[in-house]
Design a protein around this motif. Structure first.
Motif, PDB file in Angstrom:
ATOM      1  N   ASP A  68       0.897  -1.191   0.213  1.00 47.47           N
ATOM      2  CA  ASP A  68       0.135   0.132  -0.035  1.00 47.47           C
ATOM      3  C   ASP A  68       0.812   1.331  -0.039  1.00 47.47           C
ATOM      4  N   SER A  69       0.171   2.381  -0.011  1.00 45.18           N
ATOM      5  CA  SER A  69       0.959   3.488  -0.061  1.00 45.18           C
ATOM      6  C   SER A  69       1.858   3.822   1.410  1.00 45.18           C
ATOM      7  N   ASN A  70       1.764   3.311   2.266  1.00 42.27           N
ATOM      8  CA  ASN A  70       2.661   3.215   3.512  1.00 42.27           C
ATOM      9  C   ASN A  70       3.564   2.166   3.340  1.00 42.27           C
ATOM     10  N   LYS A  71       3.705   1.405   2.379  1.00 43.82           N
ATOM     11  CA  LYS A  71       4.774   0.263   2.174  1.00 43.82           C
ATOM     12  C   LYS A  71       4.335  -0.728   2.956  1.00 43.82           C
ATOM     13  N   ARG A  92      -5.524  -4.723   7.445  1.00 39.63           N
ATOM     14  CA  ARG A  92      -5.214  -4.033   8.531  1.00 39.63           C
ATOM     15  C   ARG A  92      -5.955  -3.119   9.120  1.00 39.63           C
ATOM     16  N   TYR A  93      -5.735  -3.010  10.475  1.00 39.97           N
ATOM     17  CA  TYR A  93      -6.434  -1.507  11.205  1.00 39.97           C
ATOM     18  C   TYR A  93      -5.818  -0.192  10.392  1.00 39.97           C
ATOM     19  N   ASP A  94      -6.379   0.740  10.787  1.00 42.12           N
ATOM     20  CA  ASP A  94      -6.069   2.169  10.347  1.00 42.12           C
ATOM     21  C   ASP A  94      -4.559   2.370  10.851  1.00 42.12           C
ATOM     22  N   ASN A  95      -4.095   1.918  11.987  1.00 43.96           N
ATOM     23  CA  ASN A  95      -2.908   1.925  12.442  1.00 43.96           C
ATOM     24  C   ASN A  95      -1.660   1.193  11.849  1.00 43.96           C
ATOM     25  N   GLY A  96      -2.007   0.316  11.055  1.00 42.84           N
ATOM     26  CA  GLY A  96      -1.274  -0.369  10.292  1.00 42.84           C
ATOM     27  C   GLY A  96      -1.028  -1.686  10.686  1.00 42.84           C
ATOM     28  N   ASN A  97      -1.566  -2.045  12.023  1.00 40.33           N
ATOM     29  CA  ASN A  97      -1.610  -3.489  12.600  1.00 40.33           C
ATOM     30  C   ASN A  97      -2.231  -4.320  11.719  1.00 40.33           C
ATOM     31  N   LEU A  98      -1.777  -5.530  11.876  1.00 44.55           N
ATOM     32  CA  LEU A  98      -2.529  -6.711  11.168  1.00 44.55           C
ATOM     33  C   LEU A  98      -3.744  -7.100  12.001  1.00 44.55           C
ATOM     34  N   LYS A  99      -4.860  -7.067  10.920  1.00 47.86           N
ATOM     35  CA  LYS A  99      -6.271  -7.424  11.440  1.00 47.86           C
ATOM     36  C   LYS A  99      -6.450  -8.934  11.147  1.00 47.86           C
TER      37      LYS A  99
END
Length: 117
Positions: A68-71, A92-99
């Motif tokens: 994604d755009s956040n790598k 992923r959650y909004d904070n980047g952690n794996l959901k």
């Protein structure tokens, strides 16, 4: 479709561990070979996501990865001679952690799902 996506092929050399590697090669027969790096842009010409993959004789071979755009990794697909063998999707959650992580494999021609939360 909200965003019109188009593919921008990055034609350059990347440096990996001090060595330069040529990417996005088209051979004399017009076939894609080796490592490829692609970027998909949105209507505002901002990077929507990156793709890294490998070709042998114009067929996907090995891992195909989308970031994604956040790598952060979004998908991994594994190809053999152009045929998809396995696909893993990461939500992923909004904070980047794996959901969730969902893996699909082709076993005897059937698609089998393995999910983790």
């Amino acid at each position: 479709m909200k965003n019109l996506l188009f593919l921008l092929i990055i034609c350059c050399s990347l440096s990996a561990f001090g060595q330069k590697e040529t990417i996005n090669i088209i051979d004399q027969s017009g076939m894609r070979q080796g490592k490829w790096h692609l970027q998909v842009l949105n209507d505002d010409s901002l990077v929507e996501y990156d793709i890294e993959c490998h070709y042998v004789d114009d067929k996907l071979s090995g891992p195909w990865k989308r970031y994604d755009s956040n790598k952060l990794i979004k998908d991994i697909r594994v190809y053999f001679k152009g045929e998809l063998e396995e696909e893993t999707k990461f939500e992923r959650y909004d904070n980047g952690n794996l959901k969730t992580k969902s893996t699909y494999q082709l076993i005897d021609g059937e698609r089998v799902n393995h999910s983790e939360w």
